[in-house]
Every structure is written in C-alpha cells, then in structure tokens.
Design a protein around this motif. Structure first.
Motif, PDB file in Angstrom:
ATOM      1  N   ARG A 152      23.034  20.745  22.453  1.00  8.24           N
ATOM      2  CA  ARG A 152      22.100  21.730  21.899  1.00  8.24           C
ATOM      3  C   ARG A 152      21.140  22.280  22.964  1.00  8.24           C
TER       4      ARG A 152
ATOM      5  N   ASN B 262      27.823  29.223  22.435  1.00  7.17           N
ATOM      6  CA  ASN B 262      27.051  27.994  22.649  1.00  7.17           C
ATOM      7  C   ASN B 262      27.857  26.696  22.651  1.00  7.17           C
ATOM      8  N   PHE B 263      28.965  26.681  21.985  1.00  9.31           N
ATOM      9  CA  PHE B 263      29.811  25.483  21.960  1.00  9.31           C
ATOM     10  C   PHE B 263      29.016  24.204  21.684  1.00  9.31           C
ATOM     11  N   CYS B 264      28.238  24.205  20.634  1.00  9.62           N
ATOM     12  CA  CYS B 264      27.666  22.947  20.150  1.00  9.62           C
ATOM     13  C   CYS B 264      28.877  22.058  19.860  1.00  9.62           C
TER      14      CYS B 264
ATOM     15  N   VAL C  32      32.735  27.341  15.217  1.00  8.74           N
ATOM     16  CA  VAL C  32      32.499  28.794  15.235  1.00  8.74           C
ATOM     17  C   VAL C  32      32.895  29.475  16.558  1.00  8.74           C
ATOM     18  N   PRO C  33      32.498  28.932  17.737  1.00  9.54           N
ATOM     19  CA  PRO C  33      32.868  29.636  18.978  1.00  9.54           C
ATOM     20  C   PRO C  33      34.392  29.752  19.166  1.00  9.54           C
TER      21      PRO C  33
ATOM     22  N   HIS D   3      18.425  30.117  17.683  1.00  7.53           N
ATOM     23  CA  HIS D   3      18.687  28.851  18.369  1.00  7.53           C
ATOM     24  C   HIS D   3      17.419  28.444  19.109  1.00  7.53           C
TER      25      HIS D   3
ATOM     26  N   GLN E 108      24.987  34.480  15.093  1.00  2.16           N
ATOM     27  CA  GLN E 108      24.986  33.018  15.182  1.00  2.16           C
ATOM     28  C   GLN E 108      23.764  32.541  15.954  1.00  2.16           C
TER      29      GLN E 108
ATOM     30  N   TYR F 166      29.955  19.919  17.884  1.00  2.00           N
ATOM     31  CA  TYR F 166      30.516  19.652  16.552  1.00  2.00           C
ATOM     32  C   TYR F 166      31.105  20.899  15.907  1.00  2.00           C
ATOM     33  N   CYS F 167      30.908  22.077  16.521  1.00  2.00           N
ATOM     34  CA  CYS F 167      31.031  23.329  15.759  1.00  2.00           C
ATOM     35  C   CYS F 167      32.295  24.116  16.097  1.00  2.00           C
TER      36      CYS F 167
HETATM   37 FE1  SF4 Z   1      26.071  26.096  17.824  1.00  2.00          FE
HETATM   38 FE2  SF4 Z   1      25.524  27.799  15.854  1.00  2.00          FE
HETATM   39 FE3  SF4 Z   1      27.195  28.510  17.804  1.00  2.00          FE
HETATM   40 FE4  SF4 Z   1      27.916  26.664  16.023  1.00  2.00          FE
HETATM   41  S1  SF4 Z   1      27.500  28.791  15.619  1.00  2.00           S
HETATM   42  S2  SF4 Z   1      28.193  26.597  18.275  1.00  2.00           S
HETATM   43  S3  SF4 Z   1      25.961  25.633  15.606  1.00  2.00           S
HETATM   44  S4  SF4 Z   1      25.004  28.026  18.020  1.00  2.00           S
END
Ligand code: SF4
Ligand code: SAM
Ligand code: F3S
Length: 470
Positions: free
Chosen positions: A309, A191-193, A198-199, A270, A233, A195-196
């Motif tokens: 988002r 998803n590459f939000c 995780v990806p 999500h 996620q 701020y994040c």
């Molecule tokens: Fe977005 Fe969640 Fe993926 Fe982070 S882990 S990019 S917040 S969907």
C-alpha cells in the motif's frame, strides 16, 4: 503507451456507430424493439460502464427488460473482486441455459472484470457453451462491432486480450433518472496492491482530458443532476499521464467553478497520493462535498507493507488529522480488509484500534478473498476462517458503536439534504442524503424528490438518520 495512442480516434468511433446502425437495421422488420437484459455486478465503475453499454444498446435499437427469459440479448457485466462475486455470476450463467434452450436465438454475453480473467474465459469456453460473446472492460467501446460479429458469423466471439486500455469519448450513456450521476474521470489502476485483481483486469491508469470531464459535468448539472460522483480507482493519480501539469485538485477546482446547485464527490482516494493541497481545494470549494472515502485497508505497518500500500499507519493518521483541520466536521469513510494472509490476531486488532481512533462515519469491511494471479493469493494463510470471522466481528462491533454514536449526535440538529427517492419505510417514505452522504429517511411527499431541503434530525440508528422537513 503514448498519450496520442490512448485516445480512440474519431474514425474508429464512427466505425462503431456504423455497426450500431447495421444492428438496428437488422431488427427493422420487427414490429417491436428487440429487448436487452443487462445485469451489472460490482462497483460504481462497473455501473458507469453498464450505463455506457445501455447507451450503445439503445443506439442499436434495443429496449430494456429485467426478465432474461423475454430478452433477445442477455448481458452479465461482472465483478472479480472477491470469490463470492464470481460464484454468483457462474450461478447466473448456469440458469441462463434454460432461457437459451427456450429461445436458441437468444444471445448471451459476459463482460466486465471477470471476463478479462484467463481462468474465467477458459472455463466459459469449455463449460458454458451457451455464452456467445465475452469481452473485457478494455474492449467495451467495441461492443457494437463485437455484437455484429456474433450476429453475422453465428460463432462465439471472445475479445479478451490483455490490453493497456484506451479512452473512447462520445459513447452514448443511459443514466438512471433522478439526481445522482457517475462520471469516470480515469480508467485502470497502476498500484498492484498485492491482494487486488483490478490492475490485472482493468489495464493501466489513463486520465480523460480535463475538457471532456468538465463538459460532461456541465451537461449533467444543466440536465438537473445534483449529486455527481467522480470515479477512478485512485483519483489522486488523475493527470499523471496527461501531457499538461494538471492534477486532481486542479480538476476539482475547475469543476467547482461550474455554476449550479449541486454536490460533487469522488472515489476512491489512495492515501499514498492524497495531499494537503487536495484538502485545501475541497475546503475552499462551494460544491465539493465535505466527505472523504480514504481506504486504509489495515492499521498494521507490516500488513500494509505486505499489501504493497506504500503508506504507514502513522502517515494515514497524519492525513486524517490534516483533512480534519482543513475541514472540521468532515465525514470520513474507508475500506478495510481483515484476514490478509499471515495476519495475526494482534495485527488485526491494530486495524480495530485504528478504526476506534479515527471514528469513521461508515466502513466497508471485507474478509480477505484470495484472487488467483495476485501476489497475496500465493502467500501462506494459516489463520482459520473462524478466527478471521472473530476478528471481523470485533471490527464490526467497534465500528457499529462508532456509527451509532456519530449518528446520534445529529439528533436535534438542522441539516441540508438532497431528496433522492423513496424509501421502504412507511413512516419515513423519502430517502435523502446529507452533504457527507449519510442516509436520512424523511417524512414528506414525493413532490420533494430532487430538491435540496433543510431538515431537522429527529432520530437515528447505526445505519440511518430520521428527519422532518422544516
Ligand atoms: Fe489497490 Fe485500489 Fe488499485 Fe486495487 S484498485 S490495486 S485496491 S489501488
Ligand atoms: N481502488 C480502490 C482503492 O484502492 O481504495 C478500491 C477498489 S476495490 C473495488 C474496493 C475494495 O475491495 C478495496 O478497497 C478492498 O478493501 C476490497 N478488496 C479488494 N480486493 C480484495 C480481496 N482480494 N479480498 C477482500 N477484499 C478486497
Ligand atoms: Fe469494480 Fe469489481 Fe471490477 S469492484 S473494478 S467491478 S473487479
């Protein structure tokens, strides 16, 4: 990557089992098991990874200790989501220089999300030379081989390539004793939000085969686990990478058919991919808890767009309406970020007003933390920390009042709970959870642990309910 290349072949898994045997044999001459000390930081996904690590460690002959000084192997399973999480790990790594000095044979390993960040591995290579092994989440299944390399070569080993990621089935798992269990149904995030991190550290989305998930849940129910949480996620994109036309609601419906007395929950969902079909399947199920963790992050459309988002405030509120229509009494929780770069006070107050409008049972609240490498970390961020703290405090004030009022409405009611352990409260020595995952501190003795009970709620505060078994 093609689906067939995502599943780690059986021969590879057997090779890892051979390394487990080699490590076990290496310690065979000792009187006692070698000791491993594993500390896990971060989210449930990391906790689940930690349980797989413990499974592999046990297969390598290790027993466990909570004391790094007496351990032959210390592993920090890390989280990169906010700066504070990383600082804690560097602090812990610094302290480990002492145990390594006392016991130069000790092996120190760093894994988890931080280990996948180039910036972190560079710093560990240069300034934390007592760390012997560094591997990212995508290399977890190769842990036996990596550990063997450390023992055999006596050199530092880094396995941190930026990988798409695979799925390795059949890795042993050491679970906590009790009634709760975590089941990863998918790994990675697409998803590459903005701020994040995780990806960047967990690779691309990949779904486990439905049969593997169903079998794991069946075994857990048979083993007596009663509160099972499915992890991903974004569980709503489960199945998008499968060859079959099979998605998260299909998986939930199939799990629900597994006989037994248990609740099943899931996180995270999500909003861009949550559908009325999901809510209908939940509503029609016997075992799926009427609880939804649906992170909205911001109540302002400009900020939501800057966060990437891909939904609006209006779409989110519609979803909540639809979920509540399908499941009256649904327990709702969410994640929120205050102080995204460029957020104004008025925009932050849109988030506060959404919280007030929805009435969440509980909220996980965060102040934006810039993560190097993400888009948001590059944006101008004019608001001061003090201003953001003021907005954050306002948010907490509104949410705490909401939680307290929602909890107070339980008083006098009878609810079904699952007793999951002891609490620190002398007057209410048991801890239990409602179907909606609200904490209920209970009167009663330890023999009730592990049981579903009907209880009368006698008191409440912002964070918990208090009750007595009927
Ligand atoms: Fe977005 Fe969640 Fe993926 Fe982070 S882990 S990019 S917040 S969907
Ligand atoms: N995948 C989940 C989702 O999209 O809902 C969330 C995963 S993340 C582990 C948990 C929460 O951490 C996010 O929902 C977000 O609120 C928060 N978070 C992520 N990155 C952050 C950052 N850079 N600063 C502050 N909070 C952050
Ligand atoms: Fe979880 Fe932290 Fe990684 S929240 S996915 S352990 S960055």
């Amino acid at each position: 990557m093609e689906r067939k290349d995502i599943l780690v072949p059986e021969e590879e898994l057997n090779r890892q089992r051979d390394f487990q045997t080699k490590i076990k044999d290496q310690f065979a001459a000792r009187q006692a098991h070698p000791l491993a000390c594993l500390e896990t930081f971060g989210c449930q996904q990391n906790v689940a990874d930690g349980q797989r690590l413990m499974g592999m460690l046990e297969a390598c002959g290790f027993a466990f200790t909570g004391e790094p000084r007496e351990a032959d192997l210390v592993i920090l399973n890390t989280c990169a989501i906010r700066e504070h999480a990383e600082q804690r790990v560097f602090g812990n790594l610094g302290i480990l220089t002492h145990s390594k000095r006392e016991n130069p044979e000790q092996v120190i390993a760093l894994c988890g999300c931080m280990a996948q960040e180039e910036r972190v591995t560079r710093r560990v290579r240069e300034s934390y030379r007592h760390v012997d092994l560094v591997f990212g989440p995508q290399a977890l299944w190769k842990f036996p081989e990596l550990l063997w390399q450390v023992y055999e070569t006596k050199k530092r080993v880094f396995s941190v390539a930026d990988e798409h990621g695979t799925i390795a089935e059949g890795i042993p798992v050491v679970r906590e004793r009790g009634v709760k269990a975590w089941v990863s149904i998918m790994y990675g995030c697409n998803n590459f939000c903005s701020y994040c991190i995780v990806p960047y550290v967990r690779g691309r989305e990949r779904s486990r085969e439905p049969a593997a998930v169903l079998e794991e849940v069946r075994q857990l129910v048979e083993a007596g686990y009663k509160d099972i949480t499915l992890l991903g996620q974004n569980v709503n994109s489960y199945g998008n990478d499968l060859d079959a036309d099979y998605h998260f609601p299909d998986l939930l419906a199939d799990i629900d058919r597994i006989p037994g007395d248990y609740w099943v929950r899931f996180m995270s969902s999500h909003p861009k991919d949550a559908t009325p079909r999901l809510f209908d399947v939940m509503a029609a199920s016997r075992h799926v808890a009427r609880q939804l963790h649906l992170p909205f992050q911001s109540g302002n459309n400009r900020v939501l767009q800057a966060m990437n988002r891909r939904y609006t405030r209006e779409k989110y509120l519609d979803l909540i309406r639809c979920a509540r229509e399908a499941m009256p009494g649904l327990v709702l929780t969410s994640d929120v970020i205050i102080g995204f770069p460029g957020e104004t006070e008025a925009e932050a107050m849109d988030t506060v007003s959404l919280v007030d409008e929805v009435g969440f049972d509980a909220l996980f609240t965060f102040i934006f933390s810039p993560r190097p490498g993400t888009k948001a970390a590059e944006l101008p961020d004019p608001a001061s920390r003090e201003e953001k703290q003021k907005w954050f405090d306002r948010l907490l004030e509104v949410q705490n009042a909401r939680s307290a009022a929602l909890h107070a409405a339980y008083v006098g009611k009878t609810v079904r709970v699952l007793v999951d352990g002891e609490s620190e409260d002398e007057d209410y020595p048991l801890s239990s959870r409602t179907e909606g995952n609200r904490l209920v501190r209970l009167r009663g003795d330890q023999s009730l642990i592990g049981q579903f009970l009907e209880v009368r709620i006698t008191g409440s505060n912002t964070w918990a309910l208090y009750g007595e078994p009927l």
